[in-house]
Design a protein around this motif. Structure first.
Motif, PDB file in Angstrom:
ATOM      1  N   GLU A  87     -31.397 107.547 -33.156  1.00 56.72           N
ATOM      2  CA  GLU A  87     -31.244 108.120 -34.085  1.00 56.72           C
ATOM      3  C   GLU A  87     -30.024 109.600 -32.993  1.00 56.72           C
ATOM      4  O   GLU A  87     -29.997 110.513 -33.102  1.00 56.72           O
ATOM      5  N   LEU A  88     -29.836 109.300 -32.276  1.00 56.26           N
ATOM      6  CA  LEU A  88     -28.824 109.822 -31.034  1.00 56.26           C
ATOM      7  C   LEU A  88     -28.186 110.392 -31.401  1.00 56.26           C
ATOM      8  O   LEU A  88     -27.287 109.193 -31.934  1.00 56.26           O
ATOM      9  N   PHE A  89     -27.126 111.202 -31.341  1.00 57.63           N
ATOM     10  CA  PHE A  89     -25.761 111.424 -31.577  1.00 57.63           C
ATOM     11  C   PHE A  89     -25.017 110.481 -30.750  1.00 57.63           C
ATOM     12  O   PHE A  89     -25.116 111.577 -29.272  1.00 57.63           O
ATOM     13  N   PRO A  90     -23.675 109.801 -30.865  1.00 56.12           N
ATOM     14  CA  PRO A  90     -23.442 109.375 -29.956  1.00 56.12           C
ATOM     15  C   PRO A  90     -22.063 110.202 -29.253  1.00 56.12           C
ATOM     16  O   PRO A  90     -21.839 109.653 -28.262  1.00 56.12           O
ATOM     17  N   TRP A  91     -21.816 111.040 -29.764  1.00 56.23           N
ATOM     18  CA  TRP A  91     -20.885 111.793 -29.407  1.00 56.23           C
ATOM     19  C   TRP A  91     -21.611 113.289 -28.279  1.00 56.23           C
ATOM     20  O   TRP A  91     -20.745 113.440 -28.134  1.00 56.23           O
ATOM     21  N   ARG A  92     -22.633 112.884 -28.481  1.00 56.35           N
ATOM     22  CA  ARG A  92     -23.827 114.183 -27.180  1.00 56.35           C
ATOM     23  C   ARG A  92     -23.795 113.304 -26.510  1.00 56.35           C
ATOM     24  O   ARG A  92     -24.043 111.710 -25.968  1.00 56.35           O
ATOM     25  N   LEU A 100     -31.200 119.153 -29.008  1.00 56.49           N
ATOM     26  CA  LEU A 100     -30.619 119.371 -30.985  1.00 56.49           C
ATOM     27  C   LEU A 100     -31.052 120.048 -32.010  1.00 56.49           C
ATOM     28  O   LEU A 100     -31.114 121.455 -32.150  1.00 56.49           O
ATOM     29  N   GLU A 103     -31.038 123.931 -31.202  1.00 58.28           N
ATOM     30  CA  GLU A 103     -30.708 124.331 -31.526  1.00 58.28           C
ATOM     31  C   GLU A 103     -30.220 124.246 -33.058  1.00 58.28           C
ATOM     32  O   GLU A 103     -30.202 125.739 -33.607  1.00 58.28           O
ATOM     33  N   ARG A 148     -36.840 114.311 -27.226  1.00 55.50           N
ATOM     34  CA  ARG A 148     -35.943 115.174 -28.474  1.00 55.50           C
ATOM     35  C   ARG A 148     -37.083 115.319 -29.383  1.00 55.50           C
ATOM     36  O   ARG A 148     -36.973 116.749 -29.377  1.00 55.50           O
TER      37      ARG A 148
ATOM     38  N   LYS B 167     -29.689 109.752 -39.555  1.00 54.91           N
ATOM     39  CA  LYS B 167     -29.167 110.815 -38.703  1.00 54.91           C
ATOM     40  C   LYS B 167     -29.784 112.332 -40.029  1.00 54.91           C
ATOM     41  O   LYS B 167     -29.923 112.931 -39.274  1.00 54.91           O
ATOM     42  N   LEU B 170     -33.036 112.832 -39.881  1.00 52.60           N
ATOM     43  CA  LEU B 170     -33.772 113.795 -38.726  1.00 52.60           C
ATOM     44  C   LEU B 170     -33.507 114.432 -38.363  1.00 52.60           C
ATOM     45  O   LEU B 170     -33.848 115.908 -39.017  1.00 52.60           O
ATOM     46  N   LEU B 174     -36.146 118.219 -38.966  1.00 52.00           N
ATOM     47  CA  LEU B 174     -36.046 119.388 -38.119  1.00 52.00           C
ATOM     48  C   LEU B 174     -35.527 120.642 -38.717  1.00 52.00           C
ATOM     49  O   LEU B 174     -35.440 121.725 -38.179  1.00 52.00           O
ATOM     50  N   LYS B 184     -22.871 120.080 -37.947  1.00 48.65           N
ATOM     51  CA  LYS B 184     -23.223 119.229 -36.110  1.00 48.65           C
ATOM     52  C   LYS B 184     -23.480 118.406 -36.887  1.00 48.65           C
ATOM     53  O   LYS B 184     -24.012 116.774 -35.429  1.00 48.65           O
TER      54      LYS B 184
END
Lengths: 253, 265
Positions: A87-92, A100, A103, A148, B167, B170, B174, B184
């Motif tokens: 689930e890594l954000f592809p745009w980051r 993340l 944040e 993460r 996502k 996730l 958090l 985001k």
């Protein structure tokens, strides 16, 4: 050792338009600090439900969940949840992916940021800090996902079949990596899996659940030498014996 | 480690390059042949150039429109209506889609209305729009907005709703708030949907403004087409259509440039 998490007679009944489903029934178990436990059970028995409860995503119908001596809902839940896919954000890029959680939790502390980035370097992804996740291999991505999860220094880690999306070669390697990282950061971890060998190779204790509604069927305390890595555990004679025992339990559970 | 390219690789790349050139040449060739045949048949009187016009007549008409200063006025009028309709519909449609994403209740309540509005041929509302907004630019822009906005809402809402559930999980684990999930995760992951929605909207806004001009107008490309049809000046109709093609392509190109700018690999 003190208990970090305690389930006391926790029950959960799901309500849907078709009817109600009893997912957990009087589930009780304890997790000690710095312990690595695995929860294993027949598929669809409500293993992930246990993690969702701890993460505070859902609420139990009855019973108590005690986290660090207090009722779970009253604590600040410093808990990290690692999912099946990275689930890594592809745009980051990797740096912005691992920071993340900081944040989201509005942790503006510079040292927290530096700590997260030092983890990336420590665990071999330093040169990829400014790269997008798409340029990383599956195993590296899952490592980034763990970093993460660790970035905000959680007291408890929840791992929901984090290796199931990987091919079997990578899987062994990554579970070895993850195990070492969790040990060296001295974290408490709860791993949910349906893979018996994975549970035996990584945990201090294995909790076997019954089929739905889930209860604790059996508990096994594992006595492997602390210096053994998951891969080397697989070569021990105790490994296959325990595998047989748990496999039979799962058939009867 | 720049390895020297192998022979196979070189010939493969060469083939690829030629293939690309070939396609471009073929594309131009088709256009040239069509225009050439058209002109030829018109001059040889095989086709009636009064009904079919001809490329030379069309270009003459465009030049005379340009010289009289009319061309700029008509292009400006239609471009203004189209762009205004395009921007209003895209902005408003996206905002409405966001509201529908935010509230499950609102979405479920409004769903049948959106379905009906989507299937309704918007041109049928023409007379009502003219009565409400008057026979002028306002009606035309409103028509462009009406035709574009429904598609925008549906496309963008689908984009927002198809955000990866893993996502979202996730983010929730958090402790992210709904605003954080929106800013985001949902918005950045819908960027590609937004671009494809813009591409659809270019076409939609043109349909809207031309259709609006067919109904009420004193100037604009749509007006030229209708006027040309009424006085049997087919060269004017064809010339306007050519101009329209060029304008729509330019606007599409603009969106493509924006896409390259926003999505860097």
């Amino acid at each position: 050792m003190d208990d970090i998490l305690k389930f006391k007679n926790v029950s959960l009944i799901y309500q849907t338009s078709v009817g109600e489903t009893e997912a957990l029934k009087n589930l009780s178990f304890t997790v000690k600090k710095s312990e690595f436990i695995s929860i294993i059970g027949p598929s669809g028995c409500g293993k992930t439900t246990v993690l969702s409860l701890i993460a505070g995503l859902i609420k139990q119908s009855s019973g108590e969940i005690i986290y660090k001596g207090k009722n779970l809902s009253e604590t600040d839940k410093n808990i990290g949840y690692m999912l099946q896919r990275d689930e890594l954000f592809p745009w980051r890029n990797i740096e912005r992916n691992v920071t993340l959680p900081l944040e989201i939790k509005k942790i503006k502390d510079k040292s927290a940021r530096e700590r997260a980035i030092s983890l990336v370097e420590k665990y071999g992804l330093g040169e990829f800090l400014k790269h997008r996740p798409s340029s990383l291999s599956g195993g590296m991505r899952q490592r980034a996902s763990l970093i993460r999860t660790l970035s905000f220094n959680p007291d408890l880690l929840l791992l929901d079949e984090p290796f199931s999306a990987l091919d079997s070669q990578t899987r062994l390697k990554v579970s070895d990596d993850v195990f070492k990282i969790i040990r060296s950061e001295n974290k408490t971890a709860i791993l949910v899996t349906h893979d018996i060998s994975e549970a035996i190779s990584m945990s201090d204790r294995i909790i076997v659940l019954t089929k739905r509604p889930a209860q604790v069927f059996k508990e096994h305390t594992l006595l492997f030498d602390a210096s053994l890595t998951p891969i080397s555990r697989r070569e021990r004679p105790e490994f296959s014996k325990l595998f047989d025992v748990i496999w039979k339990e799962l058939c009867n559970a | 480690m720049p390895n020297p390219l192998s022979k196979e690789r070189k010939s493969y790349l060469k083939k690829q390059k030629y293939n690309k050139i070939f396609i471009t040449v073929a594309q131009f060739l088709i256009l040239t042949i069509l225009i050439g045949l058209w002109e030829l048949f018109a001059r040889l009187n095989i086709i009636d150039s009064f009904l079919m016009s001809s490329p030379s007549q069309i270009s003459k008409t465009i030049i005379s429109l340009f010289k009289s200063g009319e061309l700029g006025k008509h292009i400006f009028t239609t471009l203004y209506e189209t762009l205004l309709g395009f921007f209003i519909a895209t902005a408003l449609g996206t905002i409405i889609a966001l509201m529908l994403w935010w509230s499950d209740f609102l979405r479920k309540v409004l769903e049948p209305y959106i379905v009906v509005l989507n299937s309704l041929p918007k041109i049928a509302l023409g007379p009502i729009i003219i009565v409400w907004f008057g026979a002028g630019t306002k009606s035309i822009v409103f028509m462009a907005v009406l035709i574009t906005i429904i598609v925008t809402i549906i496309t963008m809402l689908n984009g927002f709703l198809s955000t990866d559930s893993g996502k979202i999980l996730l983010m929730r684990s958090l402790g992210a708030s709904k605003v954080q999930i929106l800013l985001k995760l949902v918005l950045p992951s819908s960027l590609e949907t937004f671009i494809s929605s813009l591409k659809i909207n270019v076409g939609m806004a043109w349909i809207g403004s031309i259709m609006g001009e067919y109904l009420v107008s004193k100037q604009g490309i749509g007006y030229l087409i209708v006027y040309g049809g009424q006085v049997f000046r087919l060269d004017l109709v064809m010339a306007s259509t050519v101009i329209l093609c060029a304008l729509a392509s330019l606007m599409y190109l603009g969106v493509s440039l924006l896409e390259k700018l926003l999505i860097k690999k």
